[in-house]
Write an enzyme that holds these catalytic residues in place. Structure first.
Site, PDB file in Angstrom:
ATOM      1  N   THR A 139       0.957  -1.256   0.059  1.00 54.12           N
ATOM      2  CA  THR A 139      -0.103   0.046   0.036  1.00 54.12           C
ATOM      3  C   THR A 139       0.803   1.178   0.007  1.00 54.12           C
ATOM      4  O   THR A 139       1.783   1.034   0.611  1.00 54.12           O
ATOM      5  CB  THR A 139      -0.858   0.139   1.264  1.00 54.12           C
ATOM      6  N   ASP A 140       0.316   2.465  -0.424  1.00 47.03           N
ATOM      7  CA  ASP A 140       1.225   3.574  -0.397  1.00 47.03           C
ATOM      8  C   ASP A 140       1.057   4.011   0.921  1.00 47.03           C
ATOM      9  O   ASP A 140       1.996   5.239   1.487  1.00 47.03           O
ATOM     10  CB  ASP A 140       0.236   4.813  -1.282  1.00 47.03           C
ATOM     11  N   GLU A 141       0.235   3.460   1.876  1.00 47.41           N
ATOM     12  CA  GLU A 141       0.296   3.985   3.397  1.00 47.41           C
ATOM     13  C   GLU A 141       1.659   3.842   3.932  1.00 47.41           C
ATOM     14  O   GLU A 141       2.001   4.640   4.962  1.00 47.41           O
ATOM     15  CB  GLU A 141      -0.743   3.499   4.198  1.00 47.41           C
ATOM     16  N   TYR A 164      -1.762  -0.453  11.014  1.00 46.99           N
ATOM     17  CA  TYR A 164      -1.942  -1.293   9.723  1.00 46.99           C
ATOM     18  C   TYR A 164      -0.905  -0.926   8.767  1.00 46.99           C
ATOM     19  O   TYR A 164      -0.099  -1.752   8.309  1.00 46.99           O
ATOM     20  CB  TYR A 164      -3.161  -0.557   8.960  1.00 46.99           C
ATOM     21  N   LYS A 168       2.186  -3.416   7.253  1.00 40.89           N
ATOM     22  CA  LYS A 168       2.549  -3.479   5.823  1.00 40.89           C
ATOM     23  C   LYS A 168       3.817  -2.995   5.259  1.00 40.89           C
ATOM     24  O   LYS A 168       4.645  -3.584   4.778  1.00 40.89           O
ATOM     25  CB  LYS A 168       1.582  -2.646   5.210  1.00 40.89           C
TER      26      LYS A 168
HETATM   27  P1  NAD Z   1      -9.932  -7.226   2.364  1.00 41.75           P
HETATM   28  O1  NAD Z   1      -9.538  -6.904   3.701  1.00 41.75           O
HETATM   29  O2  NAD Z   1     -10.899  -6.932   1.627  1.00 41.75           O
HETATM   30  O3  NAD Z   1      -9.308  -8.709   2.049  1.00 41.75           O
HETATM   31  C1  NAD Z   1      -8.290  -9.528   2.715  1.00 41.75           C
HETATM   32  C2  NAD Z   1      -8.479 -10.883   2.537  1.00 41.75           C
HETATM   33  O4  NAD Z   1      -7.444 -11.523   3.302  1.00 41.75           O
HETATM   34  C3  NAD Z   1      -9.747 -11.428   2.894  1.00 41.75           C
HETATM   35  O5  NAD Z   1     -10.434 -12.303   1.708  1.00 41.75           O
HETATM   36  C4  NAD Z   1      -9.506 -12.299   4.112  1.00 41.75           C
HETATM   37  O6  NAD Z   1     -10.177 -13.327   4.477  1.00 41.75           O
HETATM   38  C5  NAD Z   1      -8.050 -12.712   4.094  1.00 41.75           C
HETATM   39  N1  NAD Z   1      -7.191 -12.878   5.146  1.00 41.75           N
HETATM   40  C6  NAD Z   1      -7.131 -12.195   6.152  1.00 41.75           C
HETATM   41  N2  NAD Z   1      -6.171 -12.658   6.992  1.00 41.75           N
HETATM   42  C7  NAD Z   1      -5.857 -13.636   6.608  1.00 41.75           C
HETATM   43  C8  NAD Z   1      -5.164 -15.009   7.214  1.00 41.75           C
HETATM   44  N3  NAD Z   1      -4.440 -14.738   8.137  1.00 41.75           N
HETATM   45  N4  NAD Z   1      -4.813 -16.002   6.253  1.00 41.75           N
HETATM   46  C9  NAD Z   1      -5.374 -15.982   5.373  1.00 41.75           C
HETATM   47  N5  NAD Z   1      -6.261 -15.053   4.670  1.00 41.75           N
HETATM   48  C10 NAD Z   1      -6.537 -13.924   5.387  1.00 41.75           C
HETATM   49  O7  NAD Z   1      -8.524  -6.530   1.753  1.00 41.75           O
HETATM   50  P2  NAD Z   1      -8.272  -5.791   0.490  1.00 41.75           P
HETATM   51  O8  NAD Z   1      -8.716  -4.347   0.528  1.00 41.75           O
HETATM   52  O9  NAD Z   1      -8.641  -6.383  -0.729  1.00 41.75           O
HETATM   53  O10 NAD Z   1      -6.654  -5.563   0.241  1.00 41.75           O
HETATM   54  C11 NAD Z   1      -5.769  -6.652  -0.171  1.00 41.75           C
HETATM   55  C12 NAD Z   1      -4.277  -6.305  -0.282  1.00 41.75           C
HETATM   56  O11 NAD Z   1      -4.217  -5.199  -0.834  1.00 41.75           O
HETATM   57  C13 NAD Z   1      -3.812  -6.100   1.254  1.00 41.75           C
HETATM   58  O12 NAD Z   1      -2.739  -6.604   1.507  1.00 41.75           O
HETATM   59  C14 NAD Z   1      -3.907  -4.631   1.432  1.00 41.75           C
HETATM   60  O13 NAD Z   1      -2.952  -4.133   2.242  1.00 41.75           O
HETATM   61  C15 NAD Z   1      -3.616  -4.277  -0.048  1.00 41.75           C
HETATM   62  N6  NAD Z   1      -3.798  -2.984  -0.590  1.00 41.75           N
HETATM   63  C16 NAD Z   1      -5.084  -2.565  -0.326  1.00 41.75           C
HETATM   64  C17 NAD Z   1      -5.840  -1.228  -0.779  1.00 41.75           C
HETATM   65  C18 NAD Z   1      -7.322  -0.690  -0.805  1.00 41.75           C
HETATM   66  O14 NAD Z   1      -7.536   0.201  -1.164  1.00 41.75           O
HETATM   67  N7  NAD Z   1      -7.973  -1.735  -0.286  1.00 41.75           N
HETATM   68  C19 NAD Z   1      -4.899  -0.374  -1.484  1.00 41.75           C
HETATM   69  C20 NAD Z   1      -3.467  -0.874  -1.692  1.00 41.75           C
HETATM   70  C21 NAD Z   1      -3.091  -2.177  -1.257  1.00 41.75           C
HETATM   71  O1  DAU Z   2      -4.189   3.977   0.648  1.00 41.70           O
HETATM   72  C1  DAU Z   2      -4.429   2.645   0.443  1.00 41.70           C
HETATM   73  C2  DAU Z   2      -5.258   2.197   1.525  1.00 41.70           C
HETATM   74  O2  DAU Z   2      -6.380   2.844   1.478  1.00 41.70           O
HETATM   75  C3  DAU Z   2      -5.243   0.691   1.824  1.00 41.70           C
HETATM   76  O3  DAU Z   2      -3.975   0.241   2.115  1.00 41.70           O
HETATM   77  C4  DAU Z   2      -6.194   0.293   2.817  1.00 41.70           C
HETATM   78  O4  DAU Z   2      -6.126  -1.148   3.127  1.00 41.70           O
HETATM   79  C5  DAU Z   2      -7.535   0.939   2.745  1.00 41.70           C
HETATM   80  O5  DAU Z   2      -8.309   0.747   3.650  1.00 41.70           O
HETATM   81  C6  DAU Z   2      -7.309   2.194   2.452  1.00 41.70           C
HETATM   82  O6  DAU Z   2      -7.004   3.094   3.759  1.00 41.70           O
HETATM   83  P1  DAU Z   2      -7.860   4.389   4.159  1.00 41.70           P
HETATM   84  O7  DAU Z   2      -7.776   4.436   5.550  1.00 41.70           O
HETATM   85  O8  DAU Z   2      -7.288   5.518   3.218  1.00 41.70           O
HETATM   86  O9  DAU Z   2      -9.327   4.082   3.622  1.00 41.70           O
HETATM   87  P2  DAU Z   2     -10.957   4.403   4.435  1.00 41.70           P
HETATM   88  O10 DAU Z   2     -11.743   4.066   3.121  1.00 41.70           O
HETATM   89  O11 DAU Z   2     -10.861   3.838   5.544  1.00 41.70           O
HETATM   90  O12 DAU Z   2     -10.740   5.711   4.539  1.00 41.70           O
HETATM   91  C7  DAU Z   2     -10.659   6.910   3.530  1.00 41.70           C
HETATM   92  C8  DAU Z   2     -10.693   8.277   3.948  1.00 41.70           C
HETATM   93  O13 DAU Z   2     -12.016   8.433   4.456  1.00 41.70           O
HETATM   94  C9  DAU Z   2      -9.670   8.371   5.254  1.00 41.70           C
HETATM   95  O14 DAU Z   2      -9.188   9.749   5.139  1.00 41.70           O
HETATM   96  C10 DAU Z   2     -10.718   8.140   6.549  1.00 41.70           C
HETATM   97  C11 DAU Z   2     -11.976   8.765   5.846  1.00 41.70           C
HETATM   98  N1  DAU Z   2     -13.186   8.395   6.475  1.00 41.70           N
HETATM   99  C12 DAU Z   2     -13.110   6.880   6.526  1.00 41.70           C
HETATM  100  C13 DAU Z   2     -14.335   6.341   7.135  1.00 41.70           C
HETATM  101  C14 DAU Z   2     -14.382   4.585   7.070  1.00 41.70           C
HETATM  102  C15 DAU Z   2     -14.070   9.092   6.834  1.00 41.70           C
HETATM  103  O15 DAU Z   2     -13.934  10.129   7.108  1.00 41.70           O
HETATM  104  N2  DAU Z   2     -15.287   8.336   7.449  1.00 41.70           N
HETATM  105  C16 DAU Z   2     -15.494   7.038   7.651  1.00 41.70           C
HETATM  106  O16 DAU Z   2     -16.613   6.662   8.199  1.00 41.70           O
END
Ligand code: NAD
Ligand code: DAU
Length: 359
Positions: A139-141, A164, A168
């Site tokens: 992730t970019d985080e 988190y 990562k």
């Molecule tokens: P998600 O939470 O939707 O899915 C995570 C999946 O991993 C689920 O299916 C869960 O059952 C499985 N999992 C969790 N713990 C596990 C374990 N111990 N063993 C096996 N499986 C397990 O997540 P996502 O949003 O699809 O993110 C997927 C990946 O991409 C993550 O590594 C996240 O850090 C990365 N990522 C997410 C975002 C985003 O915006 N969602 C952006 C950049 C990177």
């Molecule tokens: O940048 C990549 C990341 O984006 C991934 O690595 C993470 O897995 C993914 O969850 C996401 O993280 P964020 O914290 O940016 O996403 P989230 O949707 O939780 O929040 C987006 C923005 O909105 C953040 O600034 C927090 C704000 N927010 C979020 C929620 C859930 C609110 O203001 N209210 C809310 O209820």
């Protein structure tokens, strides 16, 4: 059937993972795709109900913390590629339960690295596998927070602020360490915020879509002026395909669509589009906006410089934000059952219904 390759995809029942699994199963019928997932609250096999009968798809309910089970899966399927997405992914949950993030994101990743290293006999020359590759999806985080200007590049120093992002960042360091120490062929990508179908309604966009449908408050954290850089999930999946097949071993690729939005502007756009789709009078949903206490350690701004993947691998997003958001809203509005089953917890029975006694 003889497969050209076997790819183990972890976290394939989650949001991004399910899009990656679908892309690989349909685009590469000559690859066997093994989806390994523990099915935590975020894992939903219904996300894959359209492809789970394909002959090149296998599901394994396994926790990446279970080293014996990982060994069994590697012995059984002999994967020559791993695309690792399994993780705890929600920042707010990490603030309440940081250790869960250390277990899965750090220790789980190291378990998987160990298993790949041990199975792939990298010290045997020539290596028995054709072009093995361990792809870690990050992730970019990990880069921390930006001020008003600037971008995260692949050279930006790591500076994580939430449990988190710290977990990562740690996993990224382990992946690089296995490359440098043991010669494991790895590649890492760091992507910005994804949105799209099958996004669990705890994250901003799907939570707010659900709340607008249910006429519940829209809780905007702090002053709402935090900025995120949004990418349509199917475009992330095509980037992962590119990086997996064409990325340089040992390299990192930032993935993003140069698409920054302040949270409050995004929420107002979402309200307007939802009102249009639902046939509401203009302004109906905006009254639901409620400013609430800020997230601790909240990163002010993320913005990805995606020039490297654009130039070196020729990848670009296929949709604009307007198109992607419209597709996303349409998907949620025509898949009310999915939302109902996720919010009620019913989706967790799908595994037993489909696989009970078989896996
Ligand atoms: P998600 O939470 O939707 O899915 C995570 C999946 O991993 C689920 O299916 C869960 O059952 C499985 N999992 C969790 N713990 C596990 C374990 N111990 N063993 C096996 N499986 C397990 O997540 P996502 O949003 O699809 O993110 C997927 C990946 O991409 C993550 O590594 C996240 O850090 C990365 N990522 C997410 C975002 C985003 O915006 N969602 C952006 C950049 C990177
Ligand atoms: O940048 C990549 C990341 O984006 C991934 O690595 C993470 O897995 C993914 O969850 C996401 O993280 P964020 O914290 O940016 O996403 P989230 O949707 O939780 O929040 C987006 C923005 O909105 C953040 O600034 C927090 C704000 N927010 C979020 C929620 C859930 C609110 O203001 N209210 C809310 O209820």
């Amino acid at each position: 059937m003889n497969f050209k390759r076997t790819i183990l995809i972890t976290g394939g029942a989650g949001f991004i993972g399910s899009h990656v699994v679908r892309l690989f199963v349909t685009k590469y019928p000559d690859y066997r795709i093994v989806n390994l997932d523990a099915l935590t609250y975020a894992g939903n096999l219904e996300n894959l109900s359209d492809i789970d009968q394909q002959p090149n798809y296998v599901f394994e309910k396994v926790n990446i913390l279970d080293a014996d089970e990982l060994k069994r899966v590697f012995d059984q399927y002999q994967p020559d590629g791993v695309i690792h997405l399994a993780a705890e992914s929600h920042v707010d949950r990490s603030i309440h339960s940081p250790l869960d993030f250390v277990y899965t994101n750090v220790i789980g990743t190291v378990n998987l690295l160990n298993q790949a290293k041990n199975s792939w006999n990298l010290n045997t020359k020539p290596c028995s596998l054709n072009n093995p590759r361990f792809y870690h999806v990050s992730t970019d985080e990990v880069y921390g927070a930006l001020g008003e200007t600037g971008y995260f590049t692949e050279q930006t120093k790591y500076d994580p602020h939430s449990p988190y992002s710290a977990s990562k960042a740690s996993s990224d360091h382990f992946v690089r360490a296995y490359h440098d120490t043991y010669g494991l062929p790895v590649v890492i990508s760091n992507c910005s915020n994804n949105y799209g179908p099958h996004h669990f309604p705890e994250k901003l966009i799907p939570l707010f879509i659900n709340n607008i449908i249910e006429k519940k408050p829209l809780p905007v954290y702090g002053d709402g002026l935090y900025t995120r850089d949004w990418l349509f999930v199917k475009d992330h999946a095509t980037a992962i395909d590119k990086v997996f097949h064409e990325g340089n071993s040992g390299d990192t690729y930032n993935i993003g669509g140069f698409n920054e939005w302040r949270n409050i502007d995004l929420v107002k756009l979402l309200c307007r589009l939802m009102d249009e789709k639902l046939g509401n009078a203009p302004g109906t949903s905006e009254v639901l906006i409620t400013y609430v206490k800020d997230r601790p350690g909240h990163d002010r701004r993320y913005a990805i410089d995606a020039s490297k993947i654009n130039k070196e691998l020729g990848w670009k997003p296929s949709v604009t934000f307007e198109q992607g958001l419209a597709q996303t809203i349409d998907w949620y509005l025509s898949n009310g059952d999915w939302l109902t089953r996720v919010t009620s917890g019913e989706y967790q029975a799908y595994y037993d219904e489909q696989y009970g006694g078989k896996v």
